[in-house]
Enzyme design. Sequence first.
Site, short mmCIF file in Angstrom:
data_model
loop_
_atom_site.label_atom_id
_atom_site.label_comp_id
_atom_site.label_asym_id
_atom_site.label_seq_id
_atom_site.Cartn_x
_atom_site.Cartn_y
_atom_site.Cartn_z
N HIS A 172 64.26 -8.99 0.06
CA HIS A 172 64.19 -10.12 -0.86
C HIS A 172 63.91 -9.86 -2.19
CE1 HIS A 172 62.13 -12.28 3.15
NE2 HIS A 172 63.48 -12.77 2.82
N CYS A 218 54.39 -13.13 0.27
CA CYS A 218 54.93 -13.69 1.42
C CYS A 218 54.34 -14.47 2.29
CB CYS A 218 55.61 -12.41 2.49
SG CYS A 218 56.24 -11.01 1.71
N ARG A 241 63.53 -16.75 12.97
CA ARG A 241 62.43 -17.17 12.36
C ARG A 241 62.40 -18.39 12.28
NH1 ARG A 241 60.03 -14.19 7.36
NH2 ARG A 241 58.44 -15.65 7.92
N ASP A 244 56.30 -13.02 13.03
CA ASP A 244 56.69 -13.02 11.60
C ASP A 244 56.25 -14.23 11.02
OD1 ASP A 244 58.01 -10.44 11.15
OD2 ASP A 244 59.61 -11.41 12.49
C1 CIR Z 1 60.79 -10.42 8.33
O1 CIR Z 1 61.76 -9.50 8.24
O2 CIR Z 1 61.47 -11.56 8.03
C2 CIR Z 1 59.43 -10.10 8.06
N1 CIR Z 1 59.05 -9.12 9.01
C3 CIR Z 1 59.12 -9.87 6.90
C4 CIR Z 1 59.14 -11.11 5.70
C5 CIR Z 1 58.65 -10.74 4.35
N2 CIR Z 1 58.72 -12.06 3.68
C6 CIR Z 1 58.99 -11.82 2.16
O3 CIR Z 1 58.89 -10.69 1.67
N3 CIR Z 1 58.93 -13.02 1.59
#
Ligand code: CIR
Length: 256
Positions: A163, A249, A87, A62
């Site tokens: 988010h 993101c 993460r 990620d």
């Molecule tokens: C997660 O679940 O953390 C990642 N697969 C996606 C993160 C997306 N980030 C965002 O919207 N800022």
Amino acid sequence: MTVALVRALSDGYADATRGALGDPALDGPIDVALARSQHAAYVAGLEALGFAVQTLPAGGPDACFVEDQAVVVGARALLCRTGHPGRRAEAGAVREALEALGLTVVCMGEGDGVLEGGDVLRVGGRLYVGRSSRTDGRGIACLQRNFPELEVVPVDLPAGVLHLKCVCSSPAPDLVLLAEGALAPTTFAGTVRQVPASEAYAANAVGHGGRVLVAGGYPRTAELLRAEGLDVFPLELSEIRKGDGSLTCLSLLLTG
Ligand code: CIR
């Protein structure tokens, strides 16, 4: 400084955390090669917006979603303790890169709760912050302590929204792009333009200097942005979206 920090997609991107967007159309396997070409187009898009792009080496599955690791305001950054425990190992490389760029970095500690950058939206003197499965009350308090010059405005997110910036963004000064039906438009000061619920994914856009990167295939959103006098650059994001990601993101923008 007009720098965008991005992170290369890892070979393990197909194992990114998925499913939060709740759309069965996104369930198919991730094509990592296609994701890489979409990411490359994103980097070119950031350059077209005027950013000097710095690319960090790949990290975990990620890690390309680098926005979640920090909140940057001017020459200071708060390094996040992500609500997704898997993460947290991504943060070290982001910290090093921000420090190398001359930013002062403060790291959230264990007692500071959790916060992810995807939940933080800056509009003028305010930081709107989503209370989500990834960001809690202590994380929001930590954000306010670290940026006392800004007004932190907590926003309760509807169930199923990963988010805050899954449903809104600010691609131009004092402009908020919001997915219709997701939050009350009165949540935000400034000009709020709503994209139709059918185009909700396109509410996440990245802008700078009158140019905007927007998800491709959402004509009403593109039209709405053009009506605001902005140059619109649509990008294909199918494989980024399968990893529950969107445009903001994929970068940390340093404009201070
Ligand atoms: C997660 O679940 O953390 C990642 N697969 C996606 C993160 C997306 N980030 C965002 O919207 N800022």
